[in-house]
Design a protein around this motif. Structure first.
Motif, mmCIF file in Angstrom:
data_model
loop_
_atom_site.group_PDB
_atom_site.id
_atom_site.type_symbol
_atom_site.label_atom_id
_atom_site.label_comp_id
_atom_site.label_asym_id
_atom_site.label_seq_id
_atom_site.Cartn_x
_atom_site.Cartn_y
_atom_site.Cartn_z
ATOM 1 N N ALA A 13 0.828 -1.198 0.000
ATOM 2 C CA ALA A 13 0.000 0.000 0.000
ATOM 3 C C ALA A 13 0.858 1.242 0.000
ATOM 4 O O ALA A 13 2.067 1.182 0.263
ATOM 5 N N HIS A 14 0.244 2.352 -0.273
ATOM 6 C CA HIS A 14 0.897 3.644 -0.119
ATOM 7 C C HIS A 14 1.021 3.924 1.387
ATOM 8 O O HIS A 14 0.256 3.377 2.187
ATOM 9 N N VAL A 15 1.978 4.790 1.739
ATOM 10 C CA VAL A 15 2.159 5.164 3.146
ATOM 11 C C VAL A 15 0.838 5.623 3.763
ATOM 12 O O VAL A 15 0.091 6.371 3.129
ATOM 13 N N ASP A 16 0.553 5.137 4.973
ATOM 14 C CA ASP A 16 -0.622 5.564 5.749
ATOM 15 C C ASP A 16 -1.957 5.043 5.241
ATOM 16 O O ASP A 16 -2.996 5.490 5.713
ATOM 17 N N GLY A 18 -2.966 2.142 5.758
ATOM 18 C CA GLY A 18 -3.500 1.282 6.815
ATOM 19 C C GLY A 18 -2.972 -0.141 6.887
ATOM 20 O O GLY A 18 -3.602 -0.996 7.499
ATOM 21 N N LYS A 19 -1.803 -0.376 6.304
ATOM 22 C CA LYS A 19 -1.233 -1.735 6.344
ATOM 23 C C LYS A 19 -1.061 -2.260 7.754
ATOM 24 O O LYS A 19 -1.486 -3.357 8.064
ATOM 25 N N SER A 20 -0.411 -1.457 8.601
ATOM 26 C CA SER A 20 -0.102 -1.953 9.947
ATOM 27 C C SER A 20 -1.392 -2.177 10.727
ATOM 28 O O SER A 20 -1.502 -3.147 11.469
ATOM 29 N N THR A 21 -2.363 -1.296 10.549
ATOM 30 C CA THR A 21 -3.643 -1.458 11.239
ATOM 31 C C THR A 21 -4.325 -2.744 10.771
ATOM 32 O O THR A 21 -4.841 -3.513 11.580
ATOM 33 N N LEU A 22 -4.297 -2.981 9.485
ATOM 34 C CA LEU A 22 -4.908 -4.210 8.959
ATOM 35 C C LEU A 22 -4.166 -5.442 9.480
ATOM 36 O O LEU A 22 -4.799 -6.432 9.881
ATOM 37 N N ARG A 52 7.812 7.496 14.242
ATOM 38 C CA ARG A 52 7.494 8.172 12.986
ATOM 39 C C ARG A 52 6.230 7.636 12.357
ATOM 40 O O ARG A 52 5.752 8.170 11.363
ATOM 41 N N GLY A 53 5.717 6.538 12.908
ATOM 42 C CA GLY A 53 4.473 5.982 12.383
ATOM 43 C C GLY A 53 4.641 5.398 10.992
ATOM 44 O O GLY A 53 3.694 5.308 10.227
ATOM 45 N N ILE A 54 5.858 5.017 10.633
ATOM 46 C CA ILE A 54 6.043 4.387 9.333
ATOM 47 C C ILE A 54 6.717 3.044 9.513
ATOM 48 O O ILE A 54 7.465 2.853 10.465
ATOM 49 N N THR A 55 6.457 2.143 8.611
ATOM 50 C CA THR A 55 7.115 0.852 8.670
ATOM 51 C C THR A 55 8.408 0.944 7.879
ATOM 52 O O THR A 55 8.410 1.397 6.745
ATOM 53 N N VAL A 56 9.497 0.526 8.486
ATOM 54 C CA VAL A 56 10.788 0.607 7.809
ATOM 55 C C VAL A 56 11.262 -0.782 7.420
ATOM 56 O O VAL A 56 11.711 -1.041 6.328
ATOM 57 N N SER A 163 -12.805 -1.970 6.736
ATOM 58 C CA SER A 163 -12.313 -0.950 7.648
ATOM 59 C C SER A 163 -11.352 -1.655 8.583
ATOM 60 O O SER A 163 -11.771 -2.426 9.443
ATOM 61 N N ALA A 164 -10.076 -1.408 8.392
ATOM 62 C CA ALA A 164 -9.080 -2.064 9.239
ATOM 63 C C ALA A 164 -9.238 -1.572 10.671
ATOM 64 O O ALA A 164 -8.962 -2.281 11.623
ATOM 65 N N LYS A 165 -9.741 -0.344 10.805
ATOM 66 C CA LYS A 165 -9.881 0.249 12.128
ATOM 67 C C LYS A 165 -10.908 -0.504 12.956
ATOM 68 O O LYS A 165 -10.627 -0.919 14.072
ATOM 69 N N ASN A 166 -12.144 -0.674 12.402
ATOM 70 C CA ASN A 166 -13.142 -1.351 13.233
ATOM 71 C C ASN A 166 -13.421 -2.794 12.823
ATOM 72 O O ASN A 166 -14.307 -3.439 13.373
HETATM 73 P P1 GTP Z 1 3.156 2.752 6.962
HETATM 74 O O1 GTP Z 1 3.517 1.645 7.880
HETATM 75 O O2 GTP Z 1 3.831 4.014 7.321
HETATM 76 O O3 GTP Z 1 3.275 2.432 5.539
HETATM 77 O O4 GTP Z 1 1.607 3.075 7.244
HETATM 78 P P2 GTP Z 1 0.459 2.050 7.237
HETATM 79 O O5 GTP Z 1 -0.005 1.865 5.863
HETATM 80 O O6 GTP Z 1 0.859 0.868 8.023
HETATM 81 O O7 GTP Z 1 -0.688 2.836 7.979
HETATM 82 P P3 GTP Z 1 -1.236 2.657 9.447
HETATM 83 O O8 GTP Z 1 -1.791 1.306 9.678
HETATM 84 O O9 GTP Z 1 -0.207 3.170 10.379
HETATM 85 O O10 GTP Z 1 -2.481 3.635 9.388
HETATM 86 C C1 GTP Z 1 -2.355 5.005 9.070
HETATM 87 C C2 GTP Z 1 -3.462 5.784 9.753
HETATM 88 O O11 GTP Z 1 -4.737 5.416 9.215
HETATM 89 C C3 GTP Z 1 -3.559 5.516 11.247
HETATM 90 O O12 GTP Z 1 -3.836 6.738 11.887
HETATM 91 C C4 GTP Z 1 -4.715 4.547 11.377
HETATM 92 O O13 GTP Z 1 -5.369 4.663 12.618
HETATM 93 C C5 GTP Z 1 -5.625 5.005 10.239
HETATM 94 N N1 GTP Z 1 -6.467 3.905 9.733
HETATM 95 C C6 GTP Z 1 -6.070 2.685 9.335
HETATM 96 N N2 GTP Z 1 -7.121 1.950 8.930
HETATM 97 C C7 GTP Z 1 -8.225 2.712 9.085
HETATM 98 C C8 GTP Z 1 -9.616 2.520 8.837
HETATM 99 O O14 GTP Z 1 -10.089 1.467 8.404
HETATM 100 N N3 GTP Z 1 -10.432 3.568 9.119
HETATM 101 C C9 GTP Z 1 -9.981 4.737 9.602
HETATM 102 N N4 GTP Z 1 -10.881 5.704 9.830
HETATM 103 N N5 GTP Z 1 -8.689 4.965 9.846
HETATM 104 C C10 GTP Z 1 -7.797 3.970 9.600
#
Ligand code: GTP
Length: 603
Positions: A13-16, A18-22, A52-56, A163-166
């Protein structure tokens, strides 16, 4: 584990997006981690990643999942999303048969989505397109579906919505992983063969290798051999990541796991190497393209006495990050050190931060430069430089113009995605950076995708920051290597009180020399504190001076203010001064702040 019940996959995925959340949700649903523990983003283990909130660093975890009353072993390989770390992505993919292509439902397709899609596509992996963050009020699912169709020809009905969040849709996604991604092509009957796709250094266990077992079986106590170095080792421990090391005593074809085998240093645990049983001869697995360093910088201990400590830290860190190239270097003012090659500036920052945080090493980093080349002529010079083409890792080694046929600079092809209202600003920025636009397409009604060829030197420092600011943060950027191009380069020497400071030497395009020199001189004026004598800062090309700044002398001494004789106040001031000195480095008799070396290039 029957091979038919194994799935090896990665989330790209692109940065942010939601990979890590998923990944956290997948770990929870499969009870790999407990829901109650608030250890969010389990796979982002490094301190820098959390900060930094990024995966390295790519991390792997094995999950057990019940599907139609059968247990499946799902090996999830986490990958970084930032452009500098594409190398880690392609490495992770070599252990997978499929990927989850995650796209943010609001931001839509971005530059790294495009880059990562093609990495997976070219590796013939099964791609599961997934739209994330559908819970967001600002989600624009229709626009995103259209983009996926336009750019990748993905049918809207094939896109899963989560929704990776919920947790919405995540269970369906796991089912899709089992149903759509094929099991690894593994043969238990063949002799053991494993691909080392990652390695890291554990303080207690030594080098730990992540291995995808392609054929056969490997057990604790087995004698194994590296196809590359031919060295042999005894397997001391092996197992799966669940989510941290769980010893299993044996790993079978199709599995992804870790092996600890007394590999001592970086050269021994080479990523991309094939492992086999000692005494067997197997065909090495295709490794991957070695990472190509894009940015070089000198790294020196702040204090000479810390040299060997820094060397140990570097050894260990490069084991964790094989994409860093290391050359021994020496500088007149900074002493013995190294010239390190990085994939990009963020990579360099992260690496230095890790050196300081994980190894408590205090370092001086010099201004980064790209690997220029020169073609020299004359038998004497060919001999001196060991061939016609010379790659310059350290700017002060640029061969003189009178022995050079031509200079070359590294180029990249960049992908920029942005809303079309910023078209003219983006075009101006690219032109300013000597870019040449080669393609332009609409990915939906309002967003443009640009392809532009740019000199690498023009983007390493602050191109992305500028791009973000002129597009109010709406542009994304990714780049790939695009070979070398002839360029009119000059070496700029920087002098402090008429003394050439090698560490500050830079190479730039002739047309840019004056402006860049002015910037560097005024940056130095800002960063070097006033001292008891006057300091002149000059920039020169050959014998010609092209920029100058002066720092006037400081007359007062720090104690002058506290006449009277409050001794504790005096001590405090002296102490503060001593602490200030620690952050300085003497060049001649001038105190130069450690960070001056790196600050000079920032505009
Ligand atoms: P890198 O590791 O830097 O590439 O980022 P990432 O892709 O792992 O993103 P990460 O999981 O850190 O999520 C980035 C932001 O998006 C965080 O603030 C999460 O809480 C938010 N986020 C992730 N999934 C969801 C979702 O399903 N819904 C909402 N509303 N926010 C989400």
């Amino acid at each position: 584990f029957p091979v038919e019940n194994i799935r090896n996959f990665s989330i790209i995925a692109h940065v942010d997006h939601g990979k890590s959340t998923l990944a956290d949700r997948l770990l929870e649903i499969t009870n790999t981690i407990s829901k109650n523990v608030r250890n969010l983003q389990v796979l982002d283990r490094l301190q820098v990643e959390r900060e930094r909130g990024i995966t390295v660093k790519a991390q792997t975890a094995s999950l057990f999942y019940n599907y139609n009353d059968e247990v499946y072993l799902l090996n999830l390989v986490d990958t970084p999303g930032h452009v500098d770390f594409n190398y880690e992505v392609s490495r992770s993919l070599s252990a997978c048969q499929g990927v989850i292509l995650l796209v943010d439902a609001n931001q839509g397709v971005q530059a790294q989505t495009v880059a990562n899609f093609y990495l997976a596509f070219e590796s013939n992996l099964t791609i599961l397109p997934v739209m994330n963050k559908i819970d967001l009020k600002v989600a624009k699912p229709d626009v995103v579906l259209k983009q996926l169709k336009n750019i990748f020809d993905i049918k809207p009905e094939d896109v899963l919505k989560v929704s990776a969040k919920n947790g919405t849709g995540v269970e369906e996604l796991l089912r899709a992983v089992v149903e759509k991604i094929p099991p690894p092509p593994a043969d238990l009957a063949k002799p053991f063969r494993g691909l080392m796709f990652d390695s890291w250094y554990d303080q207690y266990k030594g080098a730990v290798a992540n291995v995808a077992i392609c054929d056969g079986v490997v057990r604790k106590g087995d004698k194994i051999q590296s196809c590359n170095t031919k060295k042999t080792y005894e397997v001391q421990e092996l197992g799966i990541m669940h989510p941290t090391e769980v010893p299993t005593g044996v790993l079978f074809a199709g599995q992804v796991g870790y092996i600890i085998a007394n590999m001592k240093n970086v050269n021994e645990a080479q990523v991309g190497d094939t492992l086999c049983h000692d005494g067997t001869s197997v065909e090495p697995l295709p490794g991957f393209k070695p990472a190509r360093a894009m940015v070089f910088a000198g790294v020196y201990p702040s204090d000479h006495t810390e040299f060997s400590a820094l060397r140990n830290a570097l050894n260990r860190l490069t084991l964790n990050d094989s994409s860093v190239s290391v050359h021994v270097d020496h500088s007149p003012a900074l002493g013995q050190g190294w010239r390190l090659g990085f994939l990009g500036l963020l990579h360099m920052d992260v690496f230095n931060q890790r050196l300081e945080q994980e190894y408590d090493a205090s370092v001086i980093v010099t201004a980064p430069n790209v690997p220029y080349k020169a073609r020299v002529f004359g038998a004497k010079n060919l001999k001196k430089y060991g061939g016609e083409e010379v790659t310059i890792l350290n700017p002060c080694h640029l061969p003189d113009p009178h022995v050079v046929k031509e200079y070359l600079e590294p180029m990249v092809i960049g992908t920029i995605l942005f809303p079309d209202q910023y078209l003219s600003s983006v075009m101006n920025l690219c032109m300013e950076r000597r870019g040449e636009q080669v393609d332009q397409v609409y990915i939906d009604d309002t967003r443009l995708m640009f392809k532009v060829i740019l000199p690498l030197s023009e983007i390493v420092v602050d191109f992305f920051d500028d791009l973000k600011s002129i597009t109010s943060g709406f542009a994304s950027f990714d780049y790939e290597d695009h070979g070398y191009q002839v360029a009119d380069l000059v070496k700029v020497n920087i002098l402090l009180n008429s003394r050439d400071v090698e560490e500050l030497t830079l190479i730039c395009h002739r047309a840019r020399a004056r402006v860049t020199s002015k910037q560097v001189c005024s940056k130095l004026k800002e960063t070097i504190p006033r001292q008891l004598f006057k300091i002149s800062i000059q920039a020169a090309v050959g014998s010609k001076f092209i920029a100058r700044e002066d720092i006037p002398a400081l007359k007062k001494d720090v104690l002058a203010k506290c006449y009277g004789g409050d001794i504790s106040r005096k001590m405090k001031l002296l102490k503060r001064q001593a602490e200030g000195k620690k952050r300085m480095r003497k060049i001649g008799n001038i105190d130069v702040p450690k960070d001056a070396f790196i600050k000079v290039l920032k505009r």
